[in-house]
Design a protein around this motif. Structure first.
Motif, short mmCIF file in Angstrom:
data_model
loop_
_atom_site.label_atom_id
_atom_site.label_comp_id
_atom_site.label_asym_id
_atom_site.label_seq_id
_atom_site.Cartn_x
_atom_site.Cartn_y
_atom_site.Cartn_z
N MET A 127 0.83 -1.20 0.00
CA MET A 127 0.00 0.00 0.00
C MET A 127 0.87 1.25 0.00
O MET A 127 1.14 1.83 1.06
CB MET A 127 -0.93 -0.02 1.22
CG MET A 127 -2.03 1.00 1.19
SD MET A 127 -3.14 0.77 2.59
CE MET A 127 -3.92 -0.78 2.15
N PRO A 128 1.34 1.67 -1.17
CA PRO A 128 2.19 2.87 -1.24
C PRO A 128 1.35 4.15 -1.11
O PRO A 128 0.95 4.75 -2.10
CB PRO A 128 2.86 2.76 -2.61
CG PRO A 128 1.97 1.88 -3.40
CD PRO A 128 1.20 1.02 -2.46
N THR A 129 1.09 4.55 0.12
CA THR A 129 0.14 5.63 0.39
C THR A 129 0.60 6.99 -0.13
O THR A 129 -0.21 7.90 -0.28
CB THR A 129 -0.11 5.74 1.90
OG1 THR A 129 1.14 5.91 2.58
CG2 THR A 129 -0.79 4.49 2.43
N ARG A 130 1.90 7.16 -0.39
CA ARG A 130 2.40 8.45 -0.86
C ARG A 130 2.49 8.52 -2.38
O ARG A 130 2.93 9.53 -2.93
CB ARG A 130 3.78 8.71 -0.26
CG ARG A 130 3.80 8.74 1.27
CD ARG A 130 5.20 9.00 1.79
NE ARG A 130 5.67 10.32 1.41
CZ ARG A 130 6.92 10.73 1.49
NH1 ARG A 130 7.85 9.89 1.94
NH2 ARG A 130 7.27 11.94 1.13
N LEU A 131 2.09 7.45 -3.05
CA LEU A 131 2.34 7.34 -4.49
C LEU A 131 1.07 7.55 -5.31
O LEU A 131 0.07 6.88 -5.10
CB LEU A 131 2.92 5.95 -4.80
CG LEU A 131 3.28 5.66 -6.25
CD1 LEU A 131 4.36 6.60 -6.75
CD2 LEU A 131 3.74 4.21 -6.38
N ILE A 132 1.15 8.48 -6.24
CA ILE A 132 0.12 8.68 -7.27
C ILE A 132 0.82 8.51 -8.61
O ILE A 132 1.94 9.00 -8.80
CB ILE A 132 -0.50 10.09 -7.21
CG1 ILE A 132 -1.13 10.35 -5.84
CG2 ILE A 132 -1.51 10.29 -8.33
CD1 ILE A 132 -2.47 9.69 -5.62
#
Length: 199
Positions: free
Chosen positions: A162-167
């Motif tokens: 879950m790469p929460t900082r990645l868009i």
């Protein structure tokens, strides 16, 4: 690249020292296939000596790789036929890599016989591209995928990614990282994801 074997040896040695049994990595651009095959045979020998398995993962950006999706990865691994090289299939990567033109629920079927591990990651298409979400709240039909996995005799390991900082942009190119998410929010997302997977 020509020095990839040495770089992988350092990573494999680290994996061995910390007790990891698997090392996941991308393959290579399709244009470098001959060198990649040559390097992988050397890397597999090093990994075998260290009792570590190398897992090739499908890409998340628009590049065309040797292991590009489920069918190409399965075909490559069958051709390579090395006992300690397998597939780490990433459902979320397929969505941003192919911009939704293929469904991971179907694409994964060719890959699963070669999979030792799965990255469980959900994404949703936004106006800016692709954002990561709680598992089960994105554009991937994980109920269908879990049904497929429950029917397997030999089930791969899985981990929530879950790469929460990645868009990602529509073509899968990552945007600059977002500010760190509050720890409590990360915990909530993980709890919700685990609850979905266990439900």
């Amino acid at each position: 690249s020509p020095d990839a074997t040495e770089a992988m040896e350092r990573r494999l040695t680290y994996a061995y020292r910390v007790g990891a049994r698997y090392l996941a990595t991308k393959s290579a651009p399709e244009s470098r296939r001959p060198l990649f095959v040559e390097n992988m045979r050397r890397v597999a020998d090093i990994a075998s000596d260290l009792n570590v398995m190398v897992l090739l993962e499908n890409p998340s950006d628009a590049s065309r790789d040797v292991v590009d999706d489920g069918p190409t990865g399965a075909a490559f691994l069958a051709e390579l036929a090395l006992p300690n090289v397998a597939f780490n299939y990433d459902f979320g990567n397929l969505m941003s890599h192919l911009q939704g033109r293929a469904r991971p629920e179907e694409d994964c079927l060719a890959a699963l016989p070669f999979c030792v591990h799965l990255h469980i990651k959900d994404v949703c298409r936004t106006g800016d591209g692709w954002a990561h979400t709680v598992i089960g709240q994105g554009d991937i039909d994980y109920r269908s995928i879990l049904g497929i996995l429950s029917g397997l005799e030999d089930r791969p390991y899985l981990s929530i990614e879950m790469p929460t900082r990645l868009i990602r942009k529509p073509d899968g190119t990552p945007l600059p990282p977002l500010p760190p998410m509050p720890f409590g929010e990360i915990e909530w997302m993980l709890r919700e994801s685990v609850a979905f997977l266990q439900g």
